[in-house]
Design a protein around this motif. Structure first.
Motif, PDB file in Angstrom:
ATOM      1  N   ILE A   6     -11.760   4.639   6.668  1.00 32.37           N
ATOM      2  CA  ILE A   6     -10.693   5.851   6.714  1.00 32.37           C
ATOM      3  C   ILE A   6      -9.811   5.239   7.514  1.00 32.37           C
ATOM      4  CG2 ILE A   6     -11.775   7.009   8.477  1.00 32.37           C
ATOM      5  CD1 ILE A   6      -9.611   8.495   5.350  1.00 32.37           C
ATOM      6  N   ASN A   7      -9.963   4.133   8.606  1.00 33.40           N
ATOM      7  CA  ASN A   7      -8.902   3.807   9.420  1.00 33.40           C
ATOM      8  C   ASN A   7      -7.864   2.651   8.749  1.00 33.40           C
ATOM      9  OD1 ASN A   7     -10.015   5.167  11.716  1.00 33.40           O
ATOM     10  ND2 ASN A   7     -11.548   3.839  11.966  1.00 33.40           N
ATOM     11  N   PHE A   8      -8.151   2.107   7.569  1.00 35.22           N
ATOM     12  CA  PHE A   8      -7.669   1.139   6.935  1.00 35.22           C
ATOM     13  C   PHE A   8      -6.950   1.656   5.578  1.00 35.22           C
ATOM     14  CE2 PHE A   8     -11.030  -0.864   9.151  1.00 35.22           C
ATOM     15  CZ  PHE A   8     -10.386  -1.494  10.071  1.00 35.22           C
ATOM     16  N   ILE A   9      -7.371   2.771   5.152  1.00 38.61           N
ATOM     17  CA  ILE A   9      -6.546   3.250   3.823  1.00 38.61           C
ATOM     18  C   ILE A   9      -5.474   4.253   4.362  1.00 38.61           C
ATOM     19  CG2 ILE A   9      -7.238   4.483   1.725  1.00 38.61           C
ATOM     20  CD1 ILE A   9     -10.128   3.741   2.159  1.00 38.61           C
ATOM     21  N   LEU A  10      -4.369   3.924   3.592  1.00 34.59           N
ATOM     22  CA  LEU A  10      -3.326   4.679   3.786  1.00 34.59           C
ATOM     23  C   LEU A  10      -2.750   5.461   2.530  1.00 34.59           C
ATOM     24  CD1 LEU A  10      -1.018   2.511   5.998  1.00 34.59           C
ATOM     25  CD2 LEU A  10      -2.564   4.167   6.781  1.00 34.59           C
ATOM     26  N   CYS A  11      -1.981   6.325   2.593  1.00 30.65           N
ATOM     27  CA  CYS A  11      -1.498   7.028   1.387  1.00 30.65           C
ATOM     28  C   CYS A  11      -0.604   6.214   0.707  1.00 30.65           C
ATOM     29  CB  CYS A  11      -0.748   8.399   1.665  1.00 30.65           C
ATOM     30  SG  CYS A  11       0.212   9.063   0.372  1.00 30.65           S
ATOM     31  N   PRO A  12      -0.691   5.857  -0.475  1.00 31.82           N
ATOM     32  CA  PRO A  12       0.353   4.941  -1.419  1.00 31.82           C
ATOM     33  C   PRO A  12       1.676   5.489  -1.062  1.00 31.82           C
ATOM     34  CG  PRO A  12      -1.486   5.247  -2.704  1.00 31.82           C
ATOM     35  CD  PRO A  12      -1.635   6.261  -1.383  1.00 31.82           C
ATOM     36  N   VAL A  13       1.976   6.773  -1.091  1.00 30.34           N
ATOM     37  CA  VAL A  13       3.268   7.554  -1.276  1.00 30.34           C
ATOM     38  C   VAL A  13       3.963   7.294   0.149  1.00 30.34           C
ATOM     39  CG1 VAL A  13       4.456   9.669  -1.664  1.00 30.34           C
ATOM     40  CG2 VAL A  13       2.456   9.042  -2.987  1.00 30.34           C
ATOM     41  N   ASN A  14       3.179   7.913   1.291  1.00 31.45           N
ATOM     42  CA  ASN A  14       4.002   7.886   2.430  1.00 31.45           C
ATOM     43  C   ASN A  14       3.835   6.989   3.689  1.00 31.45           C
ATOM     44  OD1 ASN A  14       1.839   9.052   3.312  1.00 31.45           O
ATOM     45  ND2 ASN A  14       2.501  11.043   3.658  1.00 31.45           N
ATOM     46  N   LYS A  15       2.541   6.325   3.175  1.00 29.25           N
ATOM     47  CA  LYS A  15       2.050   5.252   4.061  1.00 29.25           C
ATOM     48  C   LYS A  15       1.446   5.836   5.470  1.00 29.25           C
ATOM     49  CE  LYS A  15       3.526   2.029   1.176  1.00 29.25           C
ATOM     50  NZ  LYS A  15       3.208   2.097  -0.078  1.00 29.25           N
TER      51      LYS A  15
END
Length: 92
Positions: A6-15
């Motif tokens: 979870i510390n490495f995955i970001l939302c593709p829309v707003n980062k």
């Protein structure tokens, strides 16, 4: 999916970072360690997008909130409002 990802995955829309909701876990044995894997859950963006975790795999497609609507609507009480907002705002 291992929880520390979870510390490495970001939302593709707003980062931005995602909120994690866990519904099912499973202990997996690796060479020297036992690791708790998230088998089912949701990754929620403050942009409104919802990304399900199915079979331990985060589904990060923007339209995942439509493709996995049955699973999401069972676990996310405001699903219909979020879905309608995303459809209206992003034109899906």
């Amino acid at each position: 999916m291992q929880k520390n990802l979870i510390n490495f995955i970001l939302c593709p829309v707003n980062k931005k970072k995602l909120e994690l909701q866990v519904y099912k876990t499973e202990n997996r044995n690796y060479t020297q360690d036992t690791v708790e894997e998230i088998m089912e859950g949701l990754l929620i963006s403050d942009s409104g997008f919802i990304y399900p975790i199915i079979g331990g795999v985060p589904r990060m497609q923007l339209d995942a909130f439509l493709e996995y609507r049955d699973m999401i609507s069972l676990n996310y009480k405001d699903y219909n409002n979020v879905k309608n907002t995303l459809l209206e705002e992003y034109g899906y």
